[in-house]
Design a protein around this motif. Structure first.
Motif, PDB file in Angstrom:
ATOM      1  N   ASP A 275       0.831  -1.205   0.000  1.00 33.73           N
ATOM      2  CA  ASP A 275       0.000   0.000   0.000  1.00 33.73           C
ATOM      3  C   ASP A 275       0.868   1.258   0.000  1.00 33.73           C
ATOM      4  O   ASP A 275       0.582   2.231  -0.701  1.00 33.73           O
ATOM      5  CB  ASP A 275      -0.918   0.016   1.226  1.00 33.73           C
ATOM      6  CG  ASP A 275      -2.088  -0.951   1.087  1.00 33.73           C
ATOM      7  OD1 ASP A 275      -2.367  -1.368  -0.054  1.00 33.73           O
ATOM      8  OD2 ASP A 275      -2.708  -1.287   2.110  1.00 33.73           O
ATOM      9  N   ILE A 276       1.933   1.256   0.829  1.00 37.25           N
ATOM     10  CA  ILE A 276       2.832   2.407   0.897  1.00 37.25           C
ATOM     11  C   ILE A 276       3.535   2.607  -0.437  1.00 37.25           C
ATOM     12  O   ILE A 276       3.637   3.731  -0.957  1.00 37.25           O
ATOM     13  CB  ILE A 276       3.876   2.222   2.010  1.00 37.25           C
ATOM     14  CG1 ILE A 276       3.188   2.241   3.381  1.00 37.25           C
ATOM     15  CG2 ILE A 276       4.925   3.310   1.937  1.00 37.25           C
ATOM     16  CD1 ILE A 276       2.550   3.574   3.735  1.00 37.25           C
ATOM     17  N   ALA A 277       4.025   1.521  -1.030  1.00 43.77           N
ATOM     18  CA  ALA A 277       4.703   1.614  -2.325  1.00 43.77           C
ATOM     19  C   ALA A 277       3.764   2.166  -3.384  1.00 43.77           C
ATOM     20  O   ALA A 277       4.134   3.027  -4.189  1.00 43.77           O
ATOM     21  CB  ALA A 277       5.245   0.248  -2.738  1.00 43.77           C
ATOM     22  N   GLY A 278       2.519   1.699  -3.388  1.00 47.83           N
ATOM     23  CA  GLY A 278       1.547   2.172  -4.364  1.00 47.83           C
ATOM     24  C   GLY A 278       1.225   3.644  -4.180  1.00 47.83           C
ATOM     25  O   GLY A 278       1.068   4.386  -5.159  1.00 47.83           O
ATOM     26  N   ALA A 279       1.126   4.079  -2.924  1.00 53.32           N
ATOM     27  CA  ALA A 279       0.820   5.478  -2.650  1.00 53.32           C
ATOM     28  C   ALA A 279       1.957   6.391  -3.118  1.00 53.32           C
ATOM     29  O   ALA A 279       1.726   7.440  -3.725  1.00 53.32           O
ATOM     30  CB  ALA A 279       0.567   5.671  -1.156  1.00 53.32           C
TER      31      ALA A 279
END
Length: 290
Positions: A275-279
C-alpha cells in the motif's frame, strides 16, 4: 529522504539522547550527522580537516537528509539573533505563518523545481518550502539528479564544493545502509521512499536581499515492498534556510536542521508495504506557495 558555525549545511542534526549518534551538542539542540565512510561495522573516523566553507556546505545539505541517515544507522538549529519580527504570530494583524495570502503561486520551473519566486517575504517562504522538498527527495540519492537539484536550489558560489563533498558522502557503504544497492539503485521488487512535506513556514530575519526562513516538516523514509527489512517511517524536523537573492531568484546560502516539533502519534493502523509503495508511486507532490 535522505546526511557549525551556523552550520551552513547539514552538520546540525539534533537529537535528544546522549546515547545515540544524534545527541545534543553543547545545549544548542544541534546534532552531528555521521557521514558514511568506511566499514559500517566499525566506528566512523573523523574526516580530515577541510576549509570551513566546504565543511559547512556539506554539513548543511546532509542535515536535510538526516532522516535517511538516522534510518541507515538506527538499532534546534540555531535561529538568527537578529530576528526582525517579520514572522507573524497567529492572531496578529495580517496573515498567520501558514495562512494563504491570495497571491498566485510561482509559475516558473527549474526542471521539476519551482523557480521565479517573488522578491519579498512571501517569495522567500515559498522558495524555502519548495527547496526543502527537493533536498529531502529520493532523487538526491542519484548522482546526476542530485547535481541538478543542487544547481537549482543553491547559490552558485557554493554548488561546486558541495557537489564534490556529497559525491563522497553518498558512498557504496551508505547506499547499503539505507537498503539500496551499492550503486544507489533500488533492489528489485522494492520502492525506496524519501519524501519531505512542509507543514508551515516562518520568516526569522530578512533584509533587502537576504532572508532566514524556518520550514516545519514531516518526512517519510524507508523501503516499501514485500520483504523490506527497513519499513517506511515518519520523521518531524524544522529546517532553517539562509536565502540570498541571486540572479533574480532566492537561493540557499546555508541551512541548519532541528528535530521536531513532533506531535503525538495517532491511532492509525500501519498500512501494508505494498500500500505504501503504491501510494508513493501514485501520488505526486506539490508546488508550495504562500
Amino acid at each position: 529522504m535522505s546526511p557549525g558555525d551556523e552550520h551552513d549545511y547539514r552538520g546540525m542534526d539534533q537529537g535528544g539522547r546522549t546515547d545515540d549518534p544524534y545527541s545534543t551538542l553543547g545545549g544548542t539542540r544541534q546534532t552531528r550527522t555521521r557521514l558514511p565512510d568506511g566499514d559500517t561495522a566499525t566506528p566512523h573516523a573523523r574526516r580530515p580537516a577541510r576549509s570551513s566553507r566546504s565543511l559547512v556546505t556539506v554539513v548543511g545539505i546532509v542535515v536535510l537528509l538526516i532522516a535517511a541517515i538516522a534510518f541507515a544507522n538506527r538499532g534546534g538549529g540555531n535561529s538568527d539573533d537578529e530576528a526582525t519580527g517579520n514572522g507573524k504570530k497567529p492572531g496578529a494583524a495580517g496573515p498567520a505563518p501558514t495562512e494563504a495570502t491570495g497571491t498566485k503561486p510561482v509559475q516558473g520551473k527549474n526542471g521539476t523545481i519551482a523557480s521565479g519566486f517573488a522578491h519579498d517575504e512571501q517569495g522567500a517562504q515559498s522558495a524555502a518550502a519548495n527547496y526543502a522538498v527537493a533536498l529531502g527527495s529520493a532523487e538526491m540519492f542519484d548522482a546526476e539528479a542530485r547535481q541538478g537539484i543542487l544547481q537549482a536550489t543553491h547559490d552558485p558560489s557554493v554548488v561546486g564544493s558541495l557537489q564534490t563533498d556529497l559525491d563522497r558522502a553518498y558512498s557504496p557503504d551508505f547506499y547499503k545502509n539505507v537498503g539500496l544497492n551499492e550503486d544507489g539503485s533500488t533492489p528489485a521488487g522494492l520502492t525506496f521512499v524519501s519524501r519531505t512535506v512542509p507543514v508551515g513556514t516562518k520568516v526569522i530575519a530578512r533584509s533587502a536581499d537576504t532572508a532566514t526562513v524556518e520550514v516545519w516538516c514531516t518526512g517519510l523514509v524507508g523501503m516499501a515492498g514485500q520483504g523490506s527489512t527497513k519499513p517506511v517511517a515518519e520523521t518531524w524536523f524544522t529546517i532553517s534556510e539562509k536565502l540570498k537573492w541571486v540572479e533574480g531568484d532566492w537561493k540557499i546560502e546555508s541551512s541548519t536542521q532541528a528535530e521536531g516539533p513532533t506531535p503525538v502519534s495517532g491511532d492509525n493502523r500501519a498500512s501494508t508495504a505494498d500500500d505504501i509503495a503504491g501510494a508513493v508511486e501514485g501520488y505526486g507532490g506539490f508546488t508550495y506557495a504562500r
